[in-house]
Write a protein that holds these residues in place. Structure first.
Motif, PDB file in Angstrom:
ATOM      1  N   TYR A  38      -1.303 -58.185 -43.939  1.00 52.06           N
ATOM      2  CA  TYR A  38      -1.631 -56.881 -44.537  1.00 52.06           C
ATOM      3  C   TYR A  38      -0.515 -56.443 -45.487  1.00 52.06           C
ATOM      4  O   TYR A  38      -0.761 -55.932 -46.573  1.00 52.06           O
ATOM      5  CB  TYR A  38      -1.811 -55.831 -43.441  1.00 52.06           C
ATOM      6  CG  TYR A  38      -3.185 -55.836 -42.828  1.00 52.06           C
ATOM      7  CD1 TYR A  38      -4.310 -55.597 -43.612  1.00 52.06           C
ATOM      8  CD2 TYR A  38      -3.358 -56.050 -41.466  1.00 52.06           C
ATOM      9  CE1 TYR A  38      -5.577 -55.587 -43.035  1.00 52.06           C
ATOM     10  CE2 TYR A  38      -4.614 -56.049 -40.886  1.00 52.06           C
ATOM     11  CZ  TYR A  38      -5.733 -55.818 -41.685  1.00 52.06           C
ATOM     12  OH  TYR A  38      -6.967 -55.818 -41.135  1.00 52.06           O
ATOM     13  N   SER A  39       0.687 -56.686 -45.000  1.00 50.08           N
ATOM     14  CA  SER A  39       1.827 -56.292 -45.845  1.00 50.08           C
ATOM     15  C   SER A  39       1.831 -57.078 -47.151  1.00 50.08           C
ATOM     16  O   SER A  39       2.083 -56.525 -48.227  1.00 50.08           O
ATOM     17  CB  SER A  39       3.143 -56.550 -45.092  1.00 50.08           C
ATOM     18  OG  SER A  39       3.198 -55.742 -43.961  1.00 50.08           O
ATOM     19  N   ASP A  87      -0.727 -55.872 -49.339  1.00 56.56           N
ATOM     20  CA  ASP A  87      -0.268 -54.600 -49.888  1.00 56.56           C
ATOM     21  C   ASP A  87       0.727 -54.835 -51.016  1.00 56.56           C
ATOM     22  O   ASP A  87       0.657 -54.182 -52.065  1.00 56.56           O
ATOM     23  CB  ASP A  87       0.388 -53.797 -48.762  1.00 56.56           C
ATOM     24  CG  ASP A  87       0.527 -52.344 -49.128  1.00 56.56           C
ATOM     25  OD1 ASP A  87      -0.340 -51.842 -49.875  1.00 56.56           O
ATOM     26  OD2 ASP A  87       1.492 -51.715 -48.692  1.00 56.56           O
ATOM     27  N   ARG A 143     -12.556 -50.540 -34.390  1.00 54.36           N
ATOM     28  CA  ARG A 143     -11.926 -50.074 -35.623  1.00 54.36           C
ATOM     29  C   ARG A 143     -12.067 -51.094 -36.757  1.00 54.36           C
ATOM     30  O   ARG A 143     -12.456 -50.764 -37.881  1.00 54.36           O
ATOM     31  CB  ARG A 143     -10.442 -49.794 -35.348  1.00 54.36           C
ATOM     32  CG  ARG A 143      -9.670 -49.151 -36.475  1.00 54.36           C
ATOM     33  CD  ARG A 143      -8.953 -50.134 -37.374  1.00 54.36           C
ATOM     34  NE  ARG A 143      -8.283 -51.190 -36.645  1.00 54.36           N
ATOM     35  CZ  ARG A 143      -7.975 -52.357 -37.163  1.00 54.36           C
ATOM     36  NH1 ARG A 143      -8.309 -52.642 -38.406  1.00 54.36           N
ATOM     37  NH2 ARG A 143      -7.344 -53.286 -36.450  1.00 54.36           N
ATOM     38  N   SER A 157      -0.574 -61.366 -34.031  1.00 60.77           N
ATOM     39  CA  SER A 157      -0.624 -59.956 -34.402  1.00 60.77           C
ATOM     40  C   SER A 157       0.373 -59.671 -35.526  1.00 60.77           C
ATOM     41  O   SER A 157       0.071 -58.957 -36.486  1.00 60.77           O
ATOM     42  CB  SER A 157      -0.317 -59.101 -33.175  1.00 60.77           C
ATOM     43  OG  SER A 157      -0.221 -57.758 -33.550  1.00 60.77           O
ATOM     44  N   THR A 207       0.870 -47.228 -44.296  1.00 61.36           N
ATOM     45  CA  THR A 207       0.483 -48.627 -44.501  1.00 61.36           C
ATOM     46  C   THR A 207      -0.403 -49.138 -43.370  1.00 61.36           C
ATOM     47  O   THR A 207      -0.416 -48.599 -42.259  1.00 61.36           O
ATOM     48  CB  THR A 207       1.715 -49.532 -44.583  1.00 61.36           C
ATOM     49  OG1 THR A 207       2.363 -49.514 -43.322  1.00 61.36           O
ATOM     50  CG2 THR A 207       2.673 -49.065 -45.670  1.00 61.36           C
ATOM     51  N   GLN A 208      -1.107 -50.182 -43.696  1.00 60.81           N
ATOM     52  CA  GLN A 208      -1.951 -50.835 -42.709  1.00 60.81           C
ATOM     53  C   GLN A 208      -1.075 -51.401 -41.584  1.00 60.81           C
ATOM     54  O   GLN A 208      -1.506 -51.506 -40.439  1.00 60.81           O
ATOM     55  CB  GLN A 208      -2.749 -51.958 -43.391  1.00 60.81           C
ATOM     56  CG  GLN A 208      -3.805 -52.598 -42.537  1.00 60.81           C
ATOM     57  CD  GLN A 208      -5.053 -51.734 -42.398  1.00 60.81           C
ATOM     58  OE1 GLN A 208      -5.135 -50.651 -42.950  1.00 60.81           O
ATOM     59  NE2 GLN A 208      -6.006 -52.218 -41.622  1.00 60.81           N
ATOM     60  N   GLY A 209       0.160 -51.769 -41.928  1.00 65.00           N
ATOM     61  CA  GLY A 209       1.089 -52.303 -40.921  1.00 65.00           C
ATOM     62  C   GLY A 209       1.331 -51.309 -39.801  1.00 65.00           C
ATOM     63  O   GLY A 209       1.444 -51.691 -38.633  1.00 65.00           O
ATOM     64  N   LEU A 266      -0.738 -49.121 -38.703  1.00 64.81           N
ATOM     65  CA  LEU A 266      -1.948 -49.138 -37.877  1.00 64.81           C
ATOM     66  C   LEU A 266      -1.922 -50.327 -36.903  1.00 64.81           C
ATOM     67  O   LEU A 266      -2.198 -50.179 -35.701  1.00 64.81           O
ATOM     68  CB  LEU A 266      -3.151 -49.261 -38.826  1.00 64.81           C
ATOM     69  CG  LEU A 266      -4.494 -48.750 -38.345  1.00 64.81           C
ATOM     70  CD1 LEU A 266      -4.412 -47.289 -37.983  1.00 64.81           C
ATOM     71  CD2 LEU A 266      -5.524 -48.938 -39.450  1.00 64.81           C
ATOM     72  N   LEU A 267      -1.573 -51.488 -37.437  1.00 64.55           N
ATOM     73  CA  LEU A 267      -1.542 -52.684 -36.607  1.00 64.55           C
ATOM     74  C   LEU A 267      -0.438 -52.611 -35.555  1.00 64.55           C
ATOM     75  O   LEU A 267      -0.613 -53.081 -34.414  1.00 64.55           O
ATOM     76  CB  LEU A 267      -1.349 -53.931 -37.484  1.00 64.55           C
ATOM     77  CG  LEU A 267      -2.641 -54.648 -37.808  1.00 64.55           C
ATOM     78  CD1 LEU A 267      -3.480 -53.825 -38.762  1.00 64.55           C
ATOM     79  CD2 LEU A 267      -2.383 -56.026 -38.401  1.00 64.55           C
ATOM     80  N   LEU A 325      -0.146 -58.501 -39.344  1.00 62.96           N
ATOM     81  CA  LEU A 325       0.606 -57.387 -39.916  1.00 62.96           C
ATOM     82  C   LEU A 325       1.263 -57.815 -41.220  1.00 62.96           C
ATOM     83  O   LEU A 325       1.221 -57.093 -42.230  1.00 62.96           O
ATOM     84  CB  LEU A 325       1.661 -56.941 -38.898  1.00 62.96           C
ATOM     85  CG  LEU A 325       2.328 -55.596 -39.163  1.00 62.96           C
ATOM     86  CD1 LEU A 325       2.675 -54.922 -37.848  1.00 62.96           C
ATOM     87  CD2 LEU A 325       3.587 -55.750 -39.992  1.00 62.96           C
ATOM     88  N   ILE A 328      -3.363 -47.506 -46.250  1.00 67.13           N
ATOM     89  CA  ILE A 328      -4.218 -47.826 -45.100  1.00 67.13           C
ATOM     90  C   ILE A 328      -5.672 -47.913 -45.563  1.00 67.13           C
ATOM     91  O   ILE A 328      -6.142 -47.074 -46.331  1.00 67.13           O
ATOM     92  CB  ILE A 328      -4.071 -46.751 -43.994  1.00 67.13           C
ATOM     93  CG1 ILE A 328      -2.680 -46.857 -43.362  1.00 67.13           C
ATOM     94  CG2 ILE A 328      -5.149 -46.903 -42.923  1.00 67.13           C
ATOM     95  CD1 ILE A 328      -2.423 -45.848 -42.258  1.00 67.13           C
ATOM     96  N   GLU A 379      -1.648 -50.499 -32.779  1.00 67.85           N
ATOM     97  CA  GLU A 379      -2.617 -51.226 -31.950  1.00 67.85           C
ATOM     98  C   GLU A 379      -1.912 -52.290 -31.096  1.00 67.85           C
ATOM     99  O   GLU A 379      -2.263 -52.503 -29.923  1.00 67.85           O
ATOM    100  CB  GLU A 379      -3.670 -51.872 -32.838  1.00 67.85           C
ATOM    101  CG  GLU A 379      -4.631 -50.866 -33.445  1.00 67.85           C
ATOM    102  CD  GLU A 379      -5.687 -51.511 -34.328  1.00 67.85           C
ATOM    103  OE1 GLU A 379      -5.587 -52.731 -34.580  1.00 67.85           O
ATOM    104  OE2 GLU A 379      -6.608 -50.807 -34.761  1.00 67.85           O
ATOM    105  N   ASP A 380      -0.934 -52.952 -31.696  1.00 60.95           N
ATOM    106  CA  ASP A 380      -0.175 -53.982 -30.982  1.00 60.95           C
ATOM    107  C   ASP A 380       0.502 -53.375 -29.745  1.00 60.95           C
ATOM    108  O   ASP A 380       0.443 -53.938 -28.636  1.00 60.95           O
ATOM    109  CB  ASP A 380       0.861 -54.559 -31.953  1.00 60.95           C
ATOM    110  CG  ASP A 380       1.501 -55.821 -31.417  1.00 60.95           C
ATOM    111  OD1 ASP A 380       0.877 -56.488 -30.566  1.00 60.95           O
ATOM    112  OD2 ASP A 380       2.615 -56.151 -31.854  1.00 60.95           O
ATOM    113  N   ARG A 431      -2.039 -52.434 -27.052  1.00 53.94           N
ATOM    114  CA  ARG A 431      -2.431 -53.581 -26.215  1.00 53.94           C
ATOM    115  C   ARG A 431      -1.359 -53.876 -25.150  1.00 53.94           C
ATOM    116  O   ARG A 431      -1.663 -54.170 -23.991  1.00 53.94           O
ATOM    117  CB  ARG A 431      -2.662 -54.807 -27.104  1.00 53.94           C
ATOM    118  CG  ARG A 431      -4.018 -54.816 -27.784  1.00 53.94           C
ATOM    119  CD  ARG A 431      -4.299 -56.127 -28.466  1.00 53.94           C
ATOM    120  NE  ARG A 431      -3.493 -56.298 -29.667  1.00 53.94           N
ATOM    121  CZ  ARG A 431      -3.840 -55.833 -30.865  1.00 53.94           C
ATOM    122  NH1 ARG A 431      -4.987 -55.198 -31.022  1.00 53.94           N
ATOM    123  NH2 ARG A 431      -3.041 -56.015 -31.889  1.00 53.94           N
TER     124      ARG A 431
END
Lengths: 336, 480
Positions: free
Chosen positions: B177-178, B181, B95, B170, A287-289, A291-292, B174, A334, A295-296, A299
């Protein structure tokens, strides 16, 4: 119409029915009996890795043509290190160790997320040390497992409570060390995951405060390998994923049996699994989650000087899409 | 109408002339087996039509579904592109930028694909607008991206929020996005369910069609089999009857056409049996008829002889006055080629003979007498006296006339002569009477002369009577 032609008609009808039945049922080619492919899976004995446990317990790996050699570890970071050290092919590990591995420049390839939860991490604090509410953590000694999800969860929790990291004393402990350390008073609180969390909760009961942070961090437990391995063994990855997808289905359809199997496999208390089962989401996805979240955490690591690398890596380069795309394409969420 | 009445009606119909029967069977006499085969072909043709229609419907549904999926994909891509933009605005990571560019190109491809796929004018207009808006965003946002690159802002400088706030944002990303999705999955799920339901329906329809057609074919086959079997039984029974066993009866099963046929055959057999019983009577009847025919022929010959022996002319004409039959005296008078010629052909001079005999051709029962001058075969003009009578068929319709004729030319001449003699005599008598009257007066004066003259008159009268007798005798001889 004479008898012969009547028979012919019936024979024709029978043939048509047979053809329709054949088409309807599908005619999958029989699997060729090839020797099972050997693969070493370093897994966590924590409850974050339940699908892997089910796959082992039900011989799903073998059914898919993999001779899976189990390599248990106390937690995922150790399993990942085993892979990175070449002692195993596959590791089951949470997102934070993966992030650190990437930041260290290790050739990690994330194959899929296999489990997630927003309630698998929490802080257990001794009330007798004056910790009743989250803000009471200021100035206390808090045990964490360095470079793991417990470390990041503590950061996110303190940040949310407007407590700077320097205002607490962080003590690095493994999950196994935590109960004793807490009992001995070496730490006032610990940030950890299940089943240690469940164990401490039962042990301390009302004597301890329990702080969750449901919207602060969603733990993602993944299966990873080295990039070299996934490149060279795409079929093994597909078999691995198929076995885990079977486990996912089994967990969804037979939760009771799944808990019993997992409890036997990791030598855990089934009652703890019964209680914790609902906090986990067992789904094989990308999932895109994820990925985030990576990244989180990156950081966080950069900002607090936890890694030598100072720039954000492109995590798309560390995700192996082809395996899941081949066996469950709808699970690849993703953006890529 | 009861079954018995229906059967009677059928029986009456079968009493119609052969032509009627042929027509009747020509219209409805299709063989049962042929009919069944026709039915099977009809079923197969129907099945082909159904399958064709179904295939067409499936193809259309698939097209619509593909279009729907394309729209969903556009929707999803556009939404993801927005999230990526927001993502970059807060955290200008390479990205996010790369992903945004990738999504932009993908969305461009999708819109182009949709332009090709959709044919409705309204949809094309919408797509045109969408492409224009897309082109605007695709050119404006890169300007911001490039501007950021030129300023080369550091991560610290660009942060306008606290670390805690940034973490929350952030998490919001997230969750966004969820959420996206989840929505996408929901879309896909709904689509799959809709597709599955439709496919299930189609599958059911197909199964029903297959079952239906199979049932029809099996039914037809079974019926054909049963009918064939029963026809064989009927044929066997008919064969037994055919070799002369009129006592045999066909077994009647069921209540269908074949049962009716068996019943009719049994009835026919019964009648055949009755007919066979009366064959001898029939033979006798035939013998008697033959005898009668011989008698008729003999009588006919005698009649011919009689008609030929009669010296009078006998002629027969049809309604058009064409001679159709003539006896020997007639042939001798008119010639052998008289048959086929119209009566008027032989008329001499202008005459109203047709008018006089018109009543005969109108059906009058009376015998009409007419005299007519006619040309004999030697060309001589002769006077014939005709007695004409109408000829009628068994229904009483006039079909012509039968006439007898006699040549009365000489008689007519003799009569004319007698008439002239009479006239002459009368004149002479008158003259003599006048003379006698004159002389009576004179005789009165002369008695002796009177007596002598009286005697002389008596002699003269006597002489006249003798002449008349001679004349009549002469005529009578001629007639004979």
């Amino acid at each position: 119409m004479n008898t012969v032609s009547t028979r012919s008609v019936f024979f024709l009808l029978l043939t048509i029915c047979a053809v329709i039945g054949f088409i309807t049922a599908g005619c999958k080619p029989q699997k060729q009996a090839a020797p099972p492919e050997s693969i070493t899976i370093a897994y966590s004995t924590a409850t974050s890795d339940i699908l892997s446990h089910i796959a082992f317990a039900n011989n799903f790996y073998l059914a898919e043509g993999l001779e899976a050699i189990p390599q248990p570890h106390d937690f995922g970071k150790l399993a990942l290190q085993s892979v990175l050290n070449g002692k195993a092919n596959i590791a089951t590990v949470a997102d934070t160790p993966i992030m650190f591995a990437v930041m260290e420049g290790r050739p990690v390839a994330i194959i899929a997320r296999i489990q997630s939860s927003e309630k698998n991490e929490a802080i257990v604090a001794r009330k007798d040390r004056g910790i009743v509410k989250p803000r009471d953590l200021k100035g206390k000694k808090i045990g964490v497992t360095r470079g793991t999800t417990s470390d990041f969860f503590l950061y996110a929790f303190l940040l949310d409570q407007n407590i700077e990291r320097k205002q607490v004393k962080v003590v690095h402990l493994t999950p196994a060390q935590m109960p004793a350390a807490l009992k001995a008073g070496k730490v006032d609180a610990v940030s950890t995951w299940n089943p240690t969390l469940f164990q401490l909760q039962k042990e301390w009961n009302a004597k301890a405060s329990l702080f969750y942070g449901e919207h602060l961090y969603a733990e993602s437990f993944c299966i990873v390998a080295t990039q070299e391995y996934v490149k060279k063994n795409p079929e093994a990855i597909k078999k691995l994923l198929r076995a885990l997808i079977k486990a996912e289905k089994f967990a969804r359809e037979y939760p009771e049996d799944s808990r019993r199997l997992v409890a036997d496999f990791i030598k855990a208390d089934k009652a703890s699994l019964d209680e914790l089962w609902e906090i986990f989401d067992f789904r094989i996805t990308l999932t895109q989650g994820l990925l985030l979240s990576l990244e989180d955490q990156t950081r966080w690591a950069i900002r607090h000087g936890l890694t030598a690398r100072r720039d954000m890596p492109n995590y798309l380069d560390y995700i192996y899409f082809d395996g899941l795309k081949a066996v469950k394409p709808e699970a690849v969420r993703i953006i890529h | 109408m009861t079954k018995l009445e229906r059967r009677k009606t059928r029986y009456e119909i079968r009493r119609l002339p052969d032509a009627s029967l042929d027509t009747r069977y020509g219209e409805k006499g299709m063989k049962i087996n042929k009919r069944l085969k026709l039915s099977a072909w009809f079923s197969l043709t129907s099945l082909l039509f159904i399958l064709f229609s179904l295939a067409w419907a499936l193809w259309t549904a698939r097209q619509a579904n593909d279009n729907l999926l394309l729209v969903h994909e556009i929707e999803r891509t556009a939404f993801e592109r927005i999230i990526l933009r927001d993502n970059w605005l807060f955290y200008p990571e390479e990205r996010a930028k790369t992903q945004w560019y990738a999504k932009t190109e993908y969305l461009r491809t999708l819109l182009d694909s949709a332009t090709d796929r959709f044919t409705a004018s309204a949809a094309k207009a919408l797509l045109q607008d969408a492409k224009e808006n897309f082109a605007a965003t695709a050119s404006l946002f890169p300007m911001i991206l490039e501007s950021h690159k030129q300023n080369a802002l550091t991560a610290q400088k660009k942060l306008a929020y606290t670390e805690a706030q940034a973490r929350i944002i952030s998490q919001v990303f997230l969750k966004a996005y969820s959420l996206n999705d989840n929505i996408s999955k929901l879309h896909e799920l709904a689509r799959k369910e809709e597709l599955a339901a439709r496919n299930k329906g189609v599958a059911l329809v197909i199964i029903f069609i297959i079952i239906g057609v199979t049932a029809m074919v099996v039914n037809s086959t079974l019926i054909s089999d049963i009918v064939t079997k029963r026809i064989k039984e009927l044929l066997a029974g008919i064969a037994i009857i055919g070799v002369g066993n009129l006592e045999h009866r066909l077994s009647i099963k069921g209540n269908d056409e074949l049962a009716d046929l068996a019943q009719e055959i049994n009835e026919m057999t019964q009648k055949l049996k009755q007919s066979y019983t009366s064959v001898k009577n029939l033979e006798k009847e035939i013998t008697e008829r033959e005898k009668i025919e011989k008698k008729i022929i003999k009588l006919s010959a005698r009649q011919q002889a009689l008609l030929s022996a009669i010296p009078d002319i006998i002629m027969e004409v049809d309604n058009n006055k064409i001679y159709t039959w003539v006896n020997e005296p007639g042939k001798q008078f008119f010639g052998n080629d008289v048959i086929g010629k119209e009566a008027a052909f032989f008329f001499e001079g202008k005459q109203d003979t047709y008018a006089k005999v018109a009543a005969v051709f109108e059906g009058a029962e009376d015998t009409i007498y007419v005299e007519s001058w006619q040309r004999r075969q030697d060309g001589e003009k002769r006077l014939l006296s005709w007695w004409c009578r109408a000829l009628k068929d068994e229904k009483g319709n006039v079909i012509g006339a039968l006439s007898t004729a006699r040549d009365i030319t000489e008689q007519k001449i003799a009569q004319e002569e007698i008439r002239k003699l009479n006239e002459e005599l009368e004149q002479r008598v008158a003259q003599r009477t006048a003379e006698l009257m004159t002389k009576t007066a004179e005789l009165e004066r002369i008695n002796k002369v009177f007596v002598e003259r009286e005697l002389r008159m008596r002699e003269l009268k006597k002489r006249i009577e003798e002449l008349e007798k001679i004349s009549e005798a002469h005529i009578s001889d001629k007639d004979k």
